[in-house]
Each structure stands twice: as C-alpha cells, then as structure tokens.
Motif scaffolding. Sequence first.
Motif, PDB file in Angstrom:
ATOM      1  N   MET A  64      -0.383  18.775  -0.124  1.00 29.22           N
ATOM      2  CA  MET A  64      -1.450  18.899   0.884  1.00 29.22           C
ATOM      3  C   MET A  64      -1.056  18.094   2.119  1.00 29.22           C
ATOM      4  N   HIS A  65      -1.297  18.684   3.320  1.00 24.41           N
ATOM      5  CA  HIS A  65      -1.058  17.953   4.555  1.00 24.41           C
ATOM      6  C   HIS A  65      -2.282  17.098   4.852  1.00 24.41           C
ATOM      7  N   GLU A  66      -2.066  15.785   5.079  1.00 24.12           N
ATOM      8  CA  GLU A  66      -3.177  14.903   5.426  1.00 24.12           C
ATOM      9  C   GLU A  66      -2.671  13.987   6.536  1.00 24.12           C
ATOM     10  N   GLU A  67      -3.222  14.131   7.742  1.00 27.01           N
ATOM     11  CA  GLU A  67      -2.683  13.412   8.890  1.00 27.01           C
ATOM     12  C   GLU A  67      -3.144  11.959   8.885  1.00 27.01           C
ATOM     13  N   VAL A  68      -2.341  11.116   8.264  1.00 22.94           N
ATOM     14  CA  VAL A  68      -2.650   9.689   8.172  1.00 22.94           C
ATOM     15  C   VAL A  68      -1.482   8.939   8.814  1.00 22.94           C
ATOM     16  N   PRO A  69      -1.748   8.008   9.756  1.00 19.94           N
ATOM     17  CA  PRO A  69      -0.652   7.247  10.377  1.00 19.94           C
ATOM     18  C   PRO A  69       0.074   6.392   9.332  1.00 19.94           C
ATOM     19  N   ASP A  70       1.340   6.135   9.579  1.00 16.78           N
ATOM     20  CA  ASP A  70       2.141   5.339   8.654  1.00 16.78           C
ATOM     21  C   ASP A  70       1.500   3.973   8.359  1.00 16.78           C
ATOM     22  N   GLU A  71       0.882   3.366   9.395  1.00 17.32           N
ATOM     23  CA  GLU A  71       0.287   2.028   9.204  1.00 17.32           C
ATOM     24  C   GLU A  71      -0.851   2.105   8.182  1.00 17.32           C
ATOM     25  N   GLU A  72      -1.614   3.190   8.248  1.00 19.62           N
ATOM     26  CA  GLU A  72      -2.720   3.349   7.312  1.00 19.62           C
ATOM     27  C   GLU A  72      -2.190   3.568   5.888  1.00 19.62           C
ATOM     28  N   ILE A  73      -1.087   4.281   5.783  1.00 23.17           N
ATOM     29  CA  ILE A  73      -0.470   4.471   4.461  1.00 23.17           C
ATOM     30  C   ILE A  73      -0.041   3.123   3.896  1.00 23.17           C
ATOM     31  N   ASP A  74       0.567   2.286   4.748  1.00 25.92           N
ATOM     32  CA  ASP A  74       0.999   0.960   4.297  1.00 25.92           C
ATOM     33  C   ASP A  74      -0.197   0.104   3.857  1.00 25.92           C
ATOM     34  N   ARG A  75      -1.283   0.226   4.615  1.00 24.50           N
ATOM     35  CA  ARG A  75      -2.486  -0.548   4.285  1.00 24.50           C
ATOM     36  C   ARG A  75      -3.042  -0.106   2.933  1.00 24.50           C
ATOM     37  N   GLN A  76      -3.103   1.200   2.723  1.00 28.19           N
ATOM     38  CA  GLN A  76      -3.618   1.715   1.443  1.00 28.19           C
ATOM     39  C   GLN A  76      -2.717   1.307   0.282  1.00 28.19           C
ATOM     40  N   ARG A  77      -1.407   1.322   0.527  1.00 31.86           N
ATOM     41  CA  ARG A  77      -0.479   0.928  -0.540  1.00 31.86           C
ATOM     42  C   ARG A  77      -0.722  -0.527  -0.963  1.00 31.86           C
ATOM     43  N   ALA A  78      -0.972  -1.369   0.038  1.00 28.15           N
ATOM     44  CA  ALA A  78      -1.197  -2.794  -0.237  1.00 28.15           C
ATOM     45  C   ALA A  78      -2.515  -3.023  -0.978  1.00 28.15           C
ATOM     46  N   LEU A  79      -3.434  -2.066  -0.864  1.00 26.33           N
ATOM     47  CA  LEU A  79      -4.731  -2.178  -1.528  1.00 26.33           C
ATOM     48  C   LEU A  79      -4.679  -1.604  -2.949  1.00 26.33           C
ATOM     49  N   TYR A  80      -4.179  -0.375  -3.085  1.00 26.33           N
ATOM     50  CA  TYR A  80      -4.228   0.325  -4.370  1.00 26.33           C
ATOM     51  C   TYR A  80      -3.082  -0.060  -5.312  1.00 26.33           C
ATOM     52  N   GLY A  81      -1.933  -0.443  -4.735  1.00 27.87           N
ATOM     53  CA  GLY A  81      -0.792  -0.822  -5.582  1.00 27.87           C
ATOM     54  C   GLY A  81      -1.137  -1.975  -6.523  1.00 27.87           C
ATOM     55  N   PRO A  82      -1.652  -3.083  -5.984  1.00 29.64           N
ATOM     56  CA  PRO A  82      -1.998  -4.214  -6.858  1.00 29.64           C
ATOM     57  C   PRO A  82      -3.135  -3.902  -7.832  1.00 29.64           C
ATOM     58  N   LEU A  83      -4.063  -3.030  -7.434  1.00 29.25           N
ATOM     59  CA  LEU A  83      -5.141  -2.634  -8.355  1.00 29.25           C
ATOM     60  C   LEU A  83      -4.542  -1.922  -9.570  1.00 29.25           C
ATOM     61  N   ALA A  84      -3.674  -0.939  -9.314  1.00 36.98           N
ATOM     62  CA  ALA A  84      -3.050  -0.202 -10.430  1.00 36.98           C
ATOM     63  C   ALA A  84      -2.216  -1.155 -11.281  1.00 36.98           C
ATOM     64  N   GLN A  85      -1.518  -2.091 -10.620  1.00 37.99           N
ATOM     65  CA  GLN A  85      -0.694  -3.044 -11.373  1.00 37.99           C
ATOM     66  C   GLN A  85      -1.558  -3.894 -12.306  1.00 37.99           C
ATOM     67  N   SER A  86      -2.751  -4.245 -11.845  1.00 33.54           N
ATOM     68  CA  SER A  86      -3.641  -5.043 -12.708  1.00 33.54           C
ATOM     69  C   SER A  86      -4.040  -4.253 -13.955  1.00 33.54           C
ATOM     70  N   VAL A  87      -4.141  -2.932 -13.836  1.00 29.85           N
ATOM     71  CA  VAL A  87      -4.504  -2.111 -15.008  1.00 29.85           C
ATOM     72  C   VAL A  87      -3.295  -1.957 -15.941  1.00 29.85           C
ATOM     73  N   ARG A  88      -2.077  -1.920 -15.374  1.00 30.15           N
ATOM     74  CA  ARG A  88      -0.885  -1.897 -16.245  1.00 30.15           C
ATOM     75  C   ARG A  88      -0.822  -3.156 -17.105  1.00 30.15           C
ATOM     76  N   GLU A  89      -1.126  -4.300 -16.494  1.00 27.66           N
ATOM     77  CA  GLU A  89      -1.130  -5.561 -17.247  1.00 27.66           C
ATOM     78  C   GLU A  89      -2.225  -5.542 -18.317  1.00 27.66           C
ATOM     79  N   LEU A  90      -3.370  -4.991 -17.945  1.00 25.28           N
ATOM     80  CA  LEU A  90      -4.481  -4.893 -18.898  1.00 25.28           C
ATOM     81  C   LEU A  90      -4.086  -4.007 -20.079  1.00 25.28           C
ATOM     82  N   ALA A  91      -3.429  -2.887 -19.800  1.00 30.31           N
ATOM     83  CA  ALA A  91      -3.014  -1.966 -20.874  1.00 30.31           C
ATOM     84  C   ALA A  91      -2.082  -2.683 -21.846  1.00 30.31           C
TER      85      ALA A  91
END
Lengths: 217, 217
Positions: A1-28
């Motif tokens: 899917m095409h979703e027009e998101v600036p690179d900076e916003e992608i970086d910001r989202q990565r910094a938010l969701y990456g650590p959240l998912a990592q916390s669930v890997r540790e929990l698992a």
Amino acid sequence: MHEEVPDEEIDRQRALYGPLAQSVRELADAVIRTEVDDEDIRIAQAEIEAITKRLRERQLEGPYGVRFNSAGRSRAWGNAVVGTRNPVAPPLVVEHESSGRAWADFTLGAAYEGPPGLVHGGVSALILDQLLGEAAGAGGKPGMTGTLTLRYRRGTALGPLRAEAHIDRVEGIKTYAVGHIADDEGVTVEAEGVFILPRWARPHFEAEGSSAPSRFE
Amino acid sequence: MHEEVPDEEIDRQRALYGPLAQSVRELADAVIRTEVDDEDIRIAQAEIEAITKRLRERQLEGPYGVRFNSAGRSRAWGNAVVGTRNPVAPPLVVEHESSGRAWADFTLGAAYEGPPGLVHGGVSALILDQLLGEAAGAGGKPGMTGTLTLRYRRGTALGPLRAEAHIDRVEGIKTYAVGHIADDEGVTVEAEGVFILPRWARPHFEAEGSSAPSRFE
C-alpha cells in the motif's frame, strides 16, 4: 500500500513502536521460563489483558501490511521475520547489496526452540525464506516464493547466528537464490529457492524507471 | 529430559501457563495493530517491562526443552509451533493417528504476515516442518528434519487454515513424510520431508518395549 509519510515521521514511529514490540519479546521469553508462584502468574495475566484492552481502543482493522512512501522507504513492520513492530519476529535486521546479496546477524532464544536447546527446523526455514527473498529483491529480481528446499546438516543451537543468501541465477520471471544459516562452527542449514514475479507486478518491471516494490515478502 | 510429574500436575500447569501465553499472543497482535496515542504506548511499554521483571524473579536458566514423564506424557511447551507456553507459537493443537498421520486446524493472524494480508511463506514452512515431523513420530518413525521441500501453489490468506501430513514411506532410519496447508478453497502449500532418526536414539528403537520419545521436534 502507498502511504505518503515523510521519512522523519517513519523514524519517529520506529522509535516508538520498536521498543514496545521489544518489550513484548522479552515478556514472551519470561512467560516460557518463569517459575514464580501461581498467584503471581494470575496477576501478570490480568495485567497483560488490561494493557491489550487499552491498546485495542483504536487499532487497524486487519494486519499491518506493507507500506511505501514516494521516497522509496518501505515498512513491512508486521512481517513475521523482520517486522519491527511484530513481537513474533526476532526481528532480523537484514543488510543488502544490489548485486543480489542479503545477510543478517541475529540471536534466537527460548521462543524459537524445537528439539531441546536447538532452533526449530521450521524457524530456520522461516528465516531462510525471508533471506533468500530479500537477496532476490536486492538484486532487482523480487518474487513470491515458488519453491523452497532446506537441507539440515546438523542441529542449530539457540544463540547467536548468521544467515546469508545470494542470487544464483535469473531465468525470465524466475529468480533462483541460495543461502544458509551458520553458527561459530560453520553452516548448519542450507536453502535454495525459486522466487517468481507475480503476474500483477510484471508490467511495472517492463516499464522504464520502475517504482515497483523491491520484494513481496 | 525425564521429569517425573504426575499427569494431574501437568494438567494443572497447562491450565495456568496456557492462558498466560495466550494473553501475550493477544498483546502481540494489539502491538502490531494499535493506533492509540504515543503517551499510551509509552505507558504500556513501561507496564510490560515491569511484568517481565517480576516474572523473571525466578526462572529457568535456559529454554524450556522437552519433558517426559513415565506415563509417556511429553511437554514441548516451549516449541515454536505447538508450545502451549510459547507466545510465538500460534499454537497448533495437533491430532495424530498411529498409522502415521497428523493434522491441525488453526487460525493465523497479523503476527504471521508476509506479503500484505497473506501468511509468510516461511511460516507455512515452519508449520509444515512440525506437521510432517509429527506424522513421522505418530507412526513410530520419529526423526530430526533432514530435508524439507515446499511448493507454493498460491498465496495463503491469513485466517482459518488446516494442515495435514502423513508418512509416505520408510527406508531404514529415514522416514519420508508429505503434507500440505489448505484454506477453504483447497491446497495452498505442499511439503515433503525426510526425517532421520538421530544416532543417539537408534539403540532405543532396536530395544524391545521402547520408551523412546515419539518425536524430536
């Protein structure tokens, strides 16, 4: 899917969701290995259910999919192998060369076990499917997996590992890729795969200056 | 590993750890799909980290392994495909026939995605490796995966699925198994595999009244 998101916003989202998912890997990992009292298990479960309920207050209707912006950045954040946002994914951080090579260093823990202390044979297949597909895409010859063959030379111990893949040859819409998983002592699993350009994507690859996706999986 | 635990205690543990792992599967799905505010994401992450810390206060040193009791009950609760206690596992509940058949009905959600809306090709490989291995074991011919070949006929949509496998033939220490994954409209992925009895397990299978494990993976 095409979703027009600036690179900076992608970086910001990565910094938010990456650590959240990592916390669930540790929990698992902790859920597999914990030996705390039954009452503490029940309390943990109730708390986890409460967090899930809050996260679901607003959510995507279905799976994450794969998103592209005009700058060519793609996000396969739900992907079962490389998905930054997917706690089931180890996740692999795959590096590429445009000659058609892909490789990743990663560590697999208790959640990827098959035989005692060893990586599940199917997990090795899962990782190699992704790596071979990425090698094909890196070389400009992406495709969906057509066939995949794994040869298990010996058990792969849980722990630090490396996977590598490269394009062996291209025949029209078919890209043949090979690769392996290795530990400190050498190769444990070998793979070869055929990746086929989907019918719907073929016109993109016939056009000049293609902006087609670099992989499908 | 042999661990002398009565069947009732195994049932009790399953009722405790199964729902805990299931709560983490739901959480993983919510992490992929949530659209709540950044602050709510950060709060969730902090809470998850606190739960993990408590669960780790007493834990196994390494992965869960596979445990057997004298009654023949085995627990592969850390297994990446069938592990009751493993949030990475869907988990599959596999049924067997001693003729050498195994099958499972299951549902795959957002955490198992590859191409948009489709099951990751490697996840299909992961599941079929397990199913073929279980068919071999069910027929009294267990082994470690030697080779595994997958043929992808078409994309497998995320959702309800069925996997089936059976022993095709046995040649000495090698068991040849075949199987597939199907959706409502038929087969999407086919597999064949060779399962090889490990050297260390061979004496068990030569002895009368064997109590050897029924599978290794």
